[in-house]
Design a protein around this motif. Structure first.
Motif, PDB file in Angstrom:
ATOM      1  N   ARG A  16     112.286  53.885  78.071  1.00  0.00           N
ATOM      2  CA  ARG A  16     112.461  53.900  76.612  1.00  0.00           C
ATOM      3  C   ARG A  16     111.391  53.015  75.964  1.00  0.00           C
ATOM      4  O   ARG A  16     110.955  53.264  74.854  1.00  0.00           O
ATOM      5  N   SER A  17     110.967  51.974  76.696  1.00  0.00           N
ATOM      6  CA  SER A  17     109.972  51.053  76.141  1.00  0.00           C
ATOM      7  C   SER A  17     108.557  51.350  76.594  1.00  0.00           C
ATOM      8  O   SER A  17     107.613  51.026  75.884  1.00  0.00           O
ATOM      9  N   ASN A  18     108.384  51.970  77.779  1.00  0.00           N
ATOM     10  CA  ASN A  18     107.026  52.323  78.211  1.00  0.00           C
ATOM     11  C   ASN A  18     107.028  53.119  79.499  1.00  0.00           C
ATOM     12  O   ASN A  18     107.996  53.108  80.253  1.00  0.00           O
ATOM     13  N   ASN A  19     105.927  53.799  79.729  1.00  0.00           N
ATOM     14  CA  ASN A  19     105.768  54.718  80.858  1.00  0.00           C
ATOM     15  C   ASN A  19     104.263  54.931  81.034  1.00  0.00           C
ATOM     16  O   ASN A  19     103.538  54.980  80.038  1.00  0.00           O
ATOM     17  N   PRO A  20     103.762  55.025  82.280  1.00  0.00           N
ATOM     18  CA  PRO A  20     102.308  55.138  82.476  1.00  0.00           C
ATOM     19  C   PRO A  20     101.659  56.311  81.720  1.00  0.00           C
ATOM     20  O   PRO A  20     100.516  56.184  81.266  1.00  0.00           O
ATOM     21  N   THR A  21     102.351  57.441  81.604  1.00  0.00           N
ATOM     22  CA  THR A  21     101.751  58.576  80.881  1.00  0.00           C
ATOM     23  C   THR A  21     101.576  58.229  79.404  1.00  0.00           C
ATOM     24  O   THR A  21     100.587  58.602  78.769  1.00  0.00           O
ATOM     25  N   LEU A  22     102.538  57.484  78.862  1.00  0.00           N
ATOM     26  CA  LEU A  22     102.428  57.047  77.467  1.00  0.00           C
ATOM     27  C   LEU A  22     101.329  55.996  77.315  1.00  0.00           C
ATOM     28  O   LEU A  22     100.573  56.016  76.335  1.00  0.00           O
ATOM     29  N   THR A  23     101.242  55.103  78.293  1.00  0.00           N
ATOM     30  CA  THR A  23     100.217  54.055  78.231  1.00  0.00           C
ATOM     31  C   THR A  23      98.824  54.680  78.141  1.00  0.00           C
ATOM     32  O   THR A  23      97.971  54.210  77.380  1.00  0.00           O
ATOM     33  N   ALA A  24      98.594  55.749  78.933  1.00  0.00           N
ATOM     34  CA  ALA A  24      97.275  56.398  78.927  1.00  0.00           C
ATOM     35  C   ALA A  24      96.973  56.988  77.552  1.00  0.00           C
ATOM     36  O   ALA A  24      95.872  56.804  77.005  1.00  0.00           O
ATOM     37  N   LEU A  25      97.952  57.686  76.969  1.00  0.00           N
ATOM     38  CA  LEU A  25      97.748  58.273  75.637  1.00  0.00           C
ATOM     39  C   LEU A  25      97.563  57.165  74.602  1.00  0.00           C
ATOM     40  O   LEU A  25      96.704  57.258  73.712  1.00  0.00           O
ATOM     41  N   GLU A  26      98.364  56.111  74.715  1.00  0.00           N
ATOM     42  CA  GLU A  26      98.261  54.995  73.761  1.00  0.00           C
ATOM     43  C   GLU A  26      96.871  54.350  73.828  1.00  0.00           C
ATOM     44  O   GLU A  26      96.285  54.001  72.801  1.00  0.00           O
ATOM     45  N   ALA A  27      96.337  54.235  75.043  1.00  0.00           N
ATOM     46  CA  ALA A  27      95.001  53.638  75.193  1.00  0.00           C
ATOM     47  C   ALA A  27      93.939  54.533  74.545  1.00  0.00           C
ATOM     48  O   ALA A  27      92.978  54.045  73.933  1.00  0.00           O
ATOM     49  N   GLN A  28      94.103  55.854  74.658  1.00  0.00           N
ATOM     50  CA  GLN A  28      93.140  56.767  74.028  1.00  0.00           C
ATOM     51  C   GLN A  28      93.204  56.665  72.502  1.00  0.00           C
ATOM     52  O   GLN A  28      92.181  56.693  71.819  1.00  0.00           O
ATOM     53  N   LEU A  29      94.421  56.537  71.973  1.00  0.00           N
ATOM     54  CA  LEU A  29      94.569  56.425  70.511  1.00  0.00           C
ATOM     55  C   LEU A  29      94.012  55.097  70.011  1.00  0.00           C
ATOM     56  O   LEU A  29      93.382  55.035  68.948  1.00  0.00           O
ATOM     57  N   THR A  30      94.216  54.038  70.785  1.00  0.00           N
ATOM     58  CA  THR A  30      93.652  52.728  70.428  1.00  0.00           C
ATOM     59  C   THR A  30      92.125  52.813  70.398  1.00  0.00           C
ATOM     60  O   THR A  30      91.468  52.266  69.504  1.00  0.00           O
ATOM     61  N   LEU A  31      91.566  53.551  71.372  1.00  0.00           N
ATOM     62  CA  LEU A  31      90.123  53.776  71.423  1.00  0.00           C
ATOM     63  C   LEU A  31      89.654  54.522  70.163  1.00  0.00           C
ATOM     64  O   LEU A  31      88.680  54.128  69.513  1.00  0.00           O
ATOM     65  N   LEU A  32      90.383  55.581  69.791  1.00  0.00           N
ATOM     66  CA  LEU A  32      90.012  56.361  68.599  1.00  0.00           C
ATOM     67  C   LEU A  32      90.028  55.502  67.345  1.00  0.00           C
ATOM     68  O   LEU A  32      89.209  55.685  66.452  1.00  0.00           O
TER      69      LEU A  32
END
Ligand code: PLP
Length: 414
Positions: free
Chosen positions: A59-75
């Motif tokens: 509910r608070s985090n998951n590796p697949t979400l972390t990867a997408l979150e890192a891409q959005l942070t990059l954008l």
């Protein structure tokens, strides 16, 4: 190998495989798991207390979400992103985690309808709200009070494409130490970074152009690092630790996401990430199509008025050029058919390529009669006040061949 000096499109495509996960697949696999098992009690205790990086509960985090979150942070060129089940989940979590009863906020009157509905719900829970014309920084300045906590605007309003005065409001918020929250769903990070205009938090719906395929819902909040949360009174004691720049995102993830539970599913996260791979290409094509279609409609004798920021006649065209430069003017346009000519329903029904749908930012072009659908509930008086004509047709422009789109609208207008 590093791509950190490459263009964002290149960095996006190679982001996951260069971030060292097992067996190096080209993009992050779906981690279909709710829980994570630890070697021993101390290891899980350390993960809980943030002493080691580690996942505790999805509910608070998951590796697949972390990867997408890192891409959005990059954008967004920012410090951290949290993903959510929907865009509304992202906005709702931000409001729930950051506002108390008795607070005041200033909100653009030109808002995605569901967002207005959500803000009105917070008003019932004791948050005072002033809705103002965010294309006018004076209107925002006038509304600010001693207990104002944040200013919330959208970059490009839907359906009539008013452009918020981001530079003016950003400067005002900086001067008054107010949190500036920008919903940049219709602007997209390809056209502008809200961070450059002082936004502390950026919201993106991931259901729209960032995905393009309309195969998954999602939302995101990105902390740009621009806001000094030491100025924000509603940070709980437990999150006032370490660098004040991170207090807000800590409270949003650890309290907001946990409390509301509007978590993105790992399946949806990967589906969104697949769309994101081609985002810049699709956006370039869709923006070029939208400008060409707007110019075509503008010159059509049966059309009364076209709203598109790329047209020189648009009230905020100069501002749009300042904000977006050469990158395009978005994929949303609206137009009215002359009432003497044809009923708007007849025009919409005659479209063969464009589909009739309420979505935005899809790879396929879509048309919608605005007054009778998304603005039906508010009634005629409110529609008139907001300049929503009964004949207004909203078009979200896709990536089809432009000749097919102009031919389609030409035959539908007759
Ligand atoms: C679609 C949209 C939202 C809400 O996003 P969902 O993913 O549909 O919940 C919020 N703001 C804007 C500007 C949108 O277009």
């Amino acid at each position: 190998m590093s791509t950190s000096k490459a263009h964002l499109q290149t960095q996006l495509l190679h982001h996951d495989r260069l971030n060292g996960h097992e067996n190096a697949p080209a993009h992050m696999p779906v981690y279909k798991t709710v829980q994570y098992a630890y070697e021993n009690a101390q290891a899980i205790a350390d993960a809980f207390q943030g002493k080691t990086a580690g996942y505790t509960y999805s509910r608070s985090n998951n590796p697949t979400l972390t990867a997408l979150e890192a891409q959005l942070t990059l954008l967004e060129g920012s410090i951290e992103t949290i993903t959510f089940a929907t865009g509304m989940g992202a906005i709702g979590t931000a409001l729930l985690a950051l506002l108390h009863a008795g607070d005041h906020i200033v909100v653009s009157q030109y808002l995605f309808g569901n967002s207005t509905s959500l803000f009105n719900t917070f008003a019932l829970h004791g948050v005072a709200i002033d809705y103002v014309d965010a294309s006018d920084v004076g209107a925002v300045a006038q509304a600010v009070r001693a207990n104002t906590r944040l200013v919330f605007v959208e970059t490009v309003a839907n359906p009539r494409t008013q452009i918020a005065n981001l530079a003016g409001i950003g400067a005002l918020c900086r001067e008054k130490n107010l949190l500036f929250v920008v919903d940049n769903t219709m602007g997209t990070p390809a056209l502008l970074r809200a961070k450059d205009y002082g936004a502390g938090l950026v919201m993106n719906s991931l259901s729209k152009g960032l995905s393009g395929h309309a195969a998954a819902l999602g939302g995101a909040l990105t902390d740009t690092g621009e806001f000094d949360w030491a100025h924000y009174p509603n940070i709980h004691e437990g999150y006032r630790k370490g660098d004040a720049k991170r207090w807000g995102i800590s409270q949003l993830r650890k309290k907001g996401l946990r409390d509301l539970g509007a978590t993105l599913s790992p399946d949806a996260a990967q589906t969104i990430a697949l769309g994101l791979e081609t985002f810049f290409l699709r956006n370039e094509r869709a923006c070029a199509n939208a400008l060409a279609l707007a110019e075509f409609l503008q010159n059509h004798p049966a059309v009364d008025n076209v709203d598109y920021p790329g047209l020189p006649e648009h009230p905020q065209h100069v501002r749009a050029v300042e904000l977006f430069g050469e990158r395009g003017f978005g994929t949303l346009l609206s137009f009215t058919v002359k009432s003497s000519h044809k009923h708007p329903f007849a025009v919409i029904d005659a479209l063969h390529v464009a589909m009739i749908s309420t979505h935005l930012g899809d790879n396929r072009t879509m048309a919608l009669p605005v007054a009778h659908t998304i603005y039906a509930e508010m009634g005629a008086a409110q529609r008139q006040a907001w300049g929503i004509d009964d004949g207004l047709i909203r078009v979200s422009v896709g990536i089809e061949a432009i000749a097919d789109l102009t031919a389609d609208f030409a035959q539908a207008l007759g």
